[in-house]
Structure formats: structure tokens, C-alpha cells
Write an enzyme that holds these catalytic residues in place. Structure first.
Site, PDB file in Angstrom:
ATOM      1  N   GLY A  33      38.056  51.575  35.508  1.00 16.96           N
ATOM      2  CA  GLY A  33      38.446  50.435  36.768  1.00 16.96           C
ATOM      3  C   GLY A  33      40.142  51.075  36.976  1.00 16.96           C
ATOM      4  O   GLY A  33      40.953  49.943  36.915  1.00 16.96           O
ATOM      5  N   GLY A  59      41.983  49.399  39.412  1.00 12.45           N
ATOM      6  CA  GLY A  59      42.293  47.862  39.303  1.00 12.45           C
ATOM      7  C   GLY A  59      43.914  47.460  38.765  1.00 12.45           C
ATOM      8  O   GLY A  59      45.251  48.313  38.545  1.00 12.45           O
ATOM      9  N   CYS A  75      44.812  47.472  35.539  1.00 13.04           N
ATOM     10  CA  CYS A  75      45.214  49.216  35.114  1.00 13.04           C
ATOM     11  C   CYS A  75      46.133  49.657  35.806  1.00 13.04           C
ATOM     12  O   CYS A  75      47.246  50.584  34.633  1.00 13.04           O
ATOM     13  CB  CYS A  75      43.768  50.512  35.253  1.00 13.04           C
ATOM     14  SG  CYS A  75      42.862  50.316  34.532  1.00 13.04           S
ATOM     15  N   ARG A  86      36.509  37.841  38.027  1.00 15.31           N
ATOM     16  CA  ARG A  86      36.648  36.554  38.586  1.00 15.31           C
ATOM     17  C   ARG A  86      37.638  35.636  39.447  1.00 15.31           C
ATOM     18  O   ARG A  86      38.641  36.495  39.832  1.00 15.31           O
ATOM     19  CB  ARG A  86      35.935  35.282  37.731  1.00 15.31           C
ATOM     20  CG  ARG A  86      35.541  34.206  37.309  1.00 15.31           C
ATOM     21  CD  ARG A  86      35.413  33.071  36.736  1.00 15.31           C
ATOM     22  NE  ARG A  86      36.094  33.212  35.669  1.00 15.31           N
ATOM     23  CZ  ARG A  86      36.860  31.756  35.655  1.00 15.31           C
ATOM     24  NH1 ARG A  86      36.792  31.493  36.147  1.00 15.31           N
ATOM     25  NH2 ARG A  86      38.046  31.938  34.448  1.00 15.31           N
ATOM     26  N   ARG A 109      32.518  32.607  35.613  1.00 15.86           N
ATOM     27  CA  ARG A 109      31.929  33.937  34.685  1.00 15.86           C
ATOM     28  C   ARG A 109      30.613  34.155  34.467  1.00 15.86           C
ATOM     29  O   ARG A 109      29.906  35.590  34.774  1.00 15.86           O
ATOM     30  CB  ARG A 109      32.735  34.276  33.588  1.00 15.86           C
ATOM     31  CG  ARG A 109      33.272  33.298  33.107  1.00 15.86           C
ATOM     32  CD  ARG A 109      34.043  33.154  31.697  1.00 15.86           C
ATOM     33  NE  ARG A 109      34.446  34.129  30.992  1.00 15.86           N
ATOM     34  CZ  ARG A 109      33.255  34.491  29.324  1.00 15.86           C
ATOM     35  NH1 ARG A 109      32.344  33.589  29.834  1.00 15.86           N
ATOM     36  NH2 ARG A 109      33.301  35.529  29.028  1.00 15.86           N
ATOM     37  N   GLY A 122      37.060  44.067  30.568  1.00 17.92           N
ATOM     38  CA  GLY A 122      35.697  43.644  31.729  1.00 17.92           C
ATOM     39  C   GLY A 122      35.069  42.083  31.503  1.00 17.92           C
ATOM     40  O   GLY A 122      33.922  42.408  30.404  1.00 17.92           O
ATOM     41  N   ASP A 151      43.525  35.817  24.100  1.00 20.62           N
ATOM     42  CA  ASP A 151      44.212  34.140  24.425  1.00 20.62           C
ATOM     43  C   ASP A 151      44.754  33.678  22.704  1.00 20.62           C
ATOM     44  O   ASP A 151      45.259  32.907  22.714  1.00 20.62           O
ATOM     45  CB  ASP A 151      42.881  33.493  23.656  1.00 20.62           C
ATOM     46  CG  ASP A 151      41.474  33.835  24.764  1.00 20.62           C
ATOM     47  OD1 ASP A 151      41.354  33.547  26.112  1.00 20.62           O
ATOM     48  OD2 ASP A 151      40.926  34.748  24.478  1.00 20.62           O
ATOM     49  N   HIS A 170      35.350  34.898  24.180  1.00 21.47           N
ATOM     50  CA  HIS A 170      36.888  34.699  25.590  1.00 21.47           C
ATOM     51  C   HIS A 170      36.099  34.011  26.583  1.00 21.47           C
ATOM     52  O   HIS A 170      35.352  34.467  28.205  1.00 21.47           O
ATOM     53  CB  HIS A 170      36.699  36.440  26.141  1.00 21.47           C
ATOM     54  CG  HIS A 170      38.000  36.173  27.203  1.00 21.47           C
ATOM     55  ND1 HIS A 170      39.919  35.612  27.198  1.00 21.47           N
ATOM     56  CD2 HIS A 170      38.244  37.084  28.418  1.00 21.47           C
ATOM     57  CE1 HIS A 170      39.944  35.852  28.556  1.00 21.47           C
ATOM     58  NE2 HIS A 170      39.157  36.251  29.126  1.00 21.47           N
TER      59      HIS A 170
HETATM   60  P1  NAD Z   1      40.280  44.835  39.476  1.00 17.29           P
HETATM   61  O1  NAD Z   1      38.728  43.940  40.699  1.00 17.29           O
HETATM   62  O2  NAD Z   1      41.641  44.588  40.132  1.00 17.29           O
HETATM   63  O3  NAD Z   1      40.051  46.346  39.172  1.00 17.29           O
HETATM   64  C1  NAD Z   1      38.951  46.673  38.515  1.00 17.29           C
HETATM   65  C2  NAD Z   1      38.485  47.437  38.915  1.00 17.29           C
HETATM   66  O4  NAD Z   1      37.122  48.136  37.606  1.00 17.29           O
HETATM   67  C3  NAD Z   1      38.082  48.096  40.829  1.00 17.29           C
HETATM   68  O5  NAD Z   1      38.617  49.099  41.270  1.00 17.29           O
HETATM   69  C4  NAD Z   1      36.506  48.611  40.499  1.00 17.29           C
HETATM   70  O6  NAD Z   1      36.440  49.235  41.288  1.00 17.29           O
HETATM   71  C5  NAD Z   1      36.489  49.293  38.906  1.00 17.29           C
HETATM   72  N1  NAD Z   1      35.028  49.059  39.163  1.00 17.29           N
HETATM   73  C6  NAD Z   1      33.589  47.935  39.091  1.00 17.29           C
HETATM   74  N2  NAD Z   1      33.213  48.808  38.661  1.00 17.29           N
HETATM   75  C7  NAD Z   1      33.385  50.049  38.264  1.00 17.29           C
HETATM   76  C8  NAD Z   1      32.820  50.883  37.426  1.00 17.29           C
HETATM   77  N3  NAD Z   1      31.328  50.749  37.136  1.00 17.29           N
HETATM   78  N4  NAD Z   1      33.135  52.243  36.627  1.00 17.29           N
HETATM   79  C9  NAD Z   1      34.709  51.334  36.673  1.00 17.29           C
HETATM   80  N5  NAD Z   1      35.300  51.264  37.325  1.00 17.29           N
HETATM   81  C10 NAD Z   1      34.878  50.613  38.131  1.00 17.29           C
HETATM   82  O7  NAD Z   1      39.845  43.819  38.389  1.00 17.29           O
HETATM   83  P2  NAD Z   1      41.105  43.565  37.507  1.00 17.29           P
HETATM   84  O8  NAD Z   1      41.737  42.270  37.083  1.00 17.29           O
HETATM   85  O9  NAD Z   1      41.609  45.002  37.122  1.00 17.29           O
HETATM   86  O10 NAD Z   1      40.208  43.299  35.702  1.00 17.29           O
HETATM   87  C11 NAD Z   1      39.331  43.815  35.384  1.00 17.29           C
HETATM   88  C12 NAD Z   1      38.216  43.020  34.716  1.00 17.29           C
HETATM   89  O11 NAD Z   1      38.876  42.517  33.178  1.00 17.29           O
HETATM   90  C13 NAD Z   1      38.022  42.283  34.851  1.00 17.29           C
HETATM   91  O12 NAD Z   1      36.164  42.061  35.123  1.00 17.29           O
HETATM   92  C14 NAD Z   1      38.712  40.804  34.430  1.00 17.29           C
HETATM   93  O13 NAD Z   1      37.393  39.581  34.965  1.00 17.29           O
HETATM   94  C15 NAD Z   1      38.440  41.236  33.346  1.00 17.29           C
HETATM   95  N6  NAD Z   1      39.648  40.251  32.682  1.00 17.29           N
HETATM   96  C16 NAD Z   1      39.378  39.853  30.921  1.00 17.29           C
HETATM   97  C17 NAD Z   1      40.331  39.450  30.703  1.00 17.29           C
HETATM   98  C18 NAD Z   1      40.368  39.590  29.178  1.00 17.29           C
HETATM   99  O14 NAD Z   1      41.142  38.847  28.897  1.00 17.29           O
HETATM  100  N7  NAD Z   1      38.933  39.923  28.208  1.00 17.29           N
HETATM  101  C19 NAD Z   1      41.478  39.433  30.944  1.00 17.29           C
HETATM  102  C20 NAD Z   1      41.707  39.432  32.314  1.00 17.29           C
HETATM  103  C21 NAD Z   1      40.467  39.855  33.313  1.00 17.29           C
HETATM  104  C1  LMR Z   2      41.707  35.673  31.323  1.00 18.52           C
HETATM  105  O1  LMR Z   2      41.767  35.604  30.407  1.00 18.52           O
HETATM  106  O2  LMR Z   2      42.916  35.386  32.279  1.00 18.52           O
HETATM  107  C2  LMR Z   2      40.563  36.327  32.174  1.00 18.52           C
HETATM  108  O3  LMR Z   2      39.442  36.587  31.824  1.00 18.52           O
HETATM  109  C3  LMR Z   2      40.262  35.117  34.220  1.00 18.52           C
HETATM  110  C4  LMR Z   2      38.741  35.502  33.930  1.00 18.52           C
HETATM  111  O4  LMR Z   2      38.315  35.814  34.576  1.00 18.52           O
HETATM  112  O5  LMR Z   2      38.059  33.817  33.368  1.00 18.52           O
END
Ligand code: NAD
Ligand code: LMR
Length: 325
Positions: free
Chosen positions: A12, A15, A18, A93, A99, A131, A160, A188
Site C-alpha cells: 500500500g 497510500g 505510507c 473504510r 468495516r 489494513g 487503540d 481492532h
Molecule cells: P489508502 O487508500 O490511502 O492506501 C491504501 C493503498 O493500498 C492504496 O494505495 C491501494 O492502491 C493499495 N492497495 C490496495 N490493494 C493492494 C494490494 N493488493 N497490494 C498492495 N497495495 C494495495 O489507505 P490508508 O489510509 O493508507 O489505509 C490503509 C489501510 O489501513 C486501510 O485498510 C485502513 O482501514 C487501515 N487502517 C488501519 C488502522 C489500524 O489501527 N489497524 C488504522 C488506520 C487505518
Molecule cells: C482507525 O482506527 O482509525 C481505522 O481503523 C479507521 C477505520 O477504518 O475504522
């Protein structure tokens, strides 16, 4: 003697998360100031031009520790000989979306990446799944990497955990750094269980210091549980810099240790605390360099049991929904 470079897979890469994470990785925030890194960046084909722009910016920072960058849309290349993997790429999301809607689309992504991890990564590699739905994606990754050590696959609960620390510190009027023994259990997701029963501030009981059980149940728990949604509502996009920071904290602590301090990690269950094996569930851990250690033998009272059962139930449902599809 200079260290040989660590290979770090990041998915990713174009994104939002990153855009913060990669620069901190290259700066040395995970592996320390003497450890060079080679970044192996995975994206979908349409996003590769954007990744190349990010790579130009990485070059323009002239980071002394950045020993190389690989950009690819092939998971086998991204996971080759990797020492550490940050699995961030997924569909985030957006406003109004649940989710659960993301479960099936992401299951396919993590199946393919599990197979590549299995074939190409070093067996010692440490993996964090960010993710969403992070815990279930991590379980799918593990199920598709039967030759890779399951205990090296984790999910991120650290955001969290950090959110809870910050709220506790503000309420108690103490510095964040004075807090310890906070735990976030479970998924999460809004069912997570931020647990203050063992928490301390400067070694003294945090619940005694705050002295407000109603605030804990009616304010703290929902605030932490709904924080991701609140950020999406406010920003129109999911949390990014704080998520990157939490992923850095998680991997830095796993590689370098926590000196006895508790942190929360989503780890493959060993059956303790009534969490079924096969789930990747948030629990309190301490870390020594390269290893996490579950905090064992904690008493689970009636309230904690009901909170744990709710979040475990959701994790089981998420896996069942994918198994049915
Ligand atoms: P974003 O949409 O800005 O970036 C995601 C990137 O992943 C995109 O550039 C997309 O092209 C790429 N992608 C999609 N499928 C892919 C694949 N098969 N291989 C490689 N890359 C791929 O999203 P973001 O804001 O960077 O968030 C990324 C993820 O993190 C989301 O699922 C979001 O919900 C999650 N997230 C998790 C937490 C946590 O606490 N666990 C917190 C915030 C966000
Ligand atoms: C967060 O906790 O900020 C993310 O996981 C957002 C989301 O997609 O729920």
C-alpha cells in the site's frame, strides 16, 4: 562493523499511511540509528506511478540509512528475503461504510500475500497487519502461509492502545510516559476492550487516581472504540499519521523490546483467557528484542469477561463470514 541492510516489505506504498510511515522507516525509527534498510514496496499496477513519486521524495531526503528501494506489483518480489513486513495495502473504510463490507475484498488480498510470504520471506521475518479488518486479515494471511511461523504474524492494536493512553493521561492529569499496564483486548473495531484494571501512573493504581468508574465505562471505552470513526467523520479519510506512528511503535517495540512496559498487540491466540486458537486477538504483551511475551495469569472479572466475549464473538463471526463465501 556496519550492519547488513534489513529488507522491509511495505504494501500500500502509495497510500496515506505510507506517506508518513516510509519516511520514518528510512530515518531509523524502527530499527535504530545504525541499521540500514532496503524498502520493498508493493502496490497495485495503477498506483505504481504514484509510488515512484514517493520514491523521488525519499531520495530527496538523502536518508543515510536508506540502502535501496524496490518498487513492484508482484508480491513474490516484495516479500523476497524480507526481515520485516508492514501490510498496509487494503481498501480503507470511507464515510458511512461498515468495516464488514470490506471483509471479502480484503480476504482475497491477504490470501495472495500469505502465499507469497510463505514462499519468499525469511522465516525470522516479523509481520504486522494494519489494513482493515486487521485481525481477520492477519488470520487469513497466517492460514495461507502454512510454512511460515504463525507467531510472527501480528495485527495492529497499538493505535487503540495509544488512544487509550492519551485519554487516560488527560483525565488523570499525568504525562503519558508515566502510564503502564494498560491493555486493549480483542478486535481492532468498536468491540475492542480498553482495560484499565491493572493500569498504573508512576506505579500507583490509575483507577484509584481517576476514581471515576462511570467515566471509564460511559466515556473512555466508547471514545477509544469509536475514535477511528470520529477521525473519519472529521477528516473525511481514515487516520493516517497516527496509524503510521502506531505501526512504527509496534515494530520498534517488537524488534527492540519494551523494558517490561506493557503494550497491546494482536497475536495468534494460544487459547489463554478463553480466546480460541486460530484467532488473532489483542492482548497485553511485553517485548524483549525480537520476541513478544503475553502477560499471563491476569484475573478476568465478570465485566471483563463480557467485554472479551463480545469482541471474541465478532472475530469468530468475521472468520466465519469469509469461510462461508
Ligand atoms: P489508502 O487508500 O490511502 O492506501 C491504501 C493503498 O493500498 C492504496 O494505495 C491501494 O492502491 C493499495 N492497495 C490496495 N490493494 C493492494 C494490494 N493488493 N497490494 C498492495 N497495495 C494495495 O489507505 P490508508 O489510509 O493508507 O489505509 C490503509 C489501510 O489501513 C486501510 O485498510 C485502513 O482501514 C487501515 N487502517 C488501519 C488502522 C489500524 O489501527 N489497524 C488504522 C488506520 C487505518
Ligand atoms: C482507525 O482506527 O482509525 C481505522 O481503523 C479507521 C477505520 O477504518 O475504522
Amino acid at each position: 562493523m556496519p550492519h547488513s541492510a534489513k529488507r522491509v516489505t511495505v504494501t500500500g506504498a502509495a497510500g496515506q499511511i505510507c506517506y508518513s510511515l516510509l519516511f520514518r522507516l528510512a530515518k531509523g525509527d524502527v530499527f535504530g540509528p545504525d541499521q540500514p534498510v532496503i524498502l520493498q514496496l508493493l502496490e497495485i499496477p495503477q498506483a505504481l506511478p504514484a509510488v515512484r513519486g514517493v520514491v523521488m521524495e525519499l531520495e530527496d531526503c538523502a536518508f543515510p540509512l536508506l540502502a535501496g528501494v524496490v518498487v513492484t506489483d508482484d508480491p513474490a518480489v516484495a516479500f523476497r528475503d524480507t526481515d520485516a513486513a508492514f501490510l498496509i495495502g487494503a481498501r480503507p473504510r470511507s464515510k458511512g461504510m461498515e468495516r464488514r463490507d470490506l471483509l471479502l475484498a480484503n480476504a482475497e488480498i491477504f490470501k495472495v500475500q500469505g502465499q507469497a510470504l510463505d514462499k519468499a520471506a525469511r522465516r525470522e521475518a516479523r509481520v504486522i497487519v494494519v489494513g482493515n479488518p486487521a485481525n481477520t486479515n492477519a488470520a487469513i494471511l497466517a492460514a495461507n502461509a502454512p510454512g511460515f511461523p504463525t507467531e510472527n504474524i501480528t495485527a495492529m492494536l497499538r493505535l487503540d492502545h495509544n488512544r487509550a493512553l492519551s485519554q487516560f493521561a488527560a483525565k488523570a492529569g499525568v504525562p503519558v510516559g508515566s502510564l503502564d499496564r494498560v491493555a486493549v483486548w480483542g478486535n481492532h473495531s468498536p468491540t475492542m476492550f480498553p482495560d484499565w484494571r491493572f493500569a498504573t501512573a508512576n506505579g500507583k493504581s490509575l483507577p484509584d487516581l481517576i476514581g471515576d468508574g462511570d467515566w471509564y465505562k460511559s466515556k473512555l471505552i466508547p471514545t477509544v472504540a469509536q475514535r477511528g470513526t470520529a477521525v473519519i467523520e472529521a477528516r473525511g479519510a481514515s487516520s493516517a499519521a497516527s496509524a503510521a506512528n502506531a505501526a512504527i511503535d509496534h515494530m520498534r517495540d517488537w524488534f527492540q523490546g519494551t523494558n517490561g512496559r506493557w503494550v497491546s498487540m494482536g497475536v495468534p491466540s494460544d487459547g489463554s483467557y478463553g480466546i480460541p486458537k486460530g484467532l488473532i486477538c489483542g492482548v497485553p504483551v511485553t517485548c524483549t528484542p525480537g520476541q513478544y511475551h503475553r502477560v499471563t495469569g491476569l484475573p478476568i472479572d465478570e465485566f471483563a469477561r463480557s467485554m472479551l466475549d463480545r469482541t471474541i464473538g465478532e472475530l469468530k463471526e468475521e472468520l466465519a463470514a469469509i469461510a462461508k463465501s
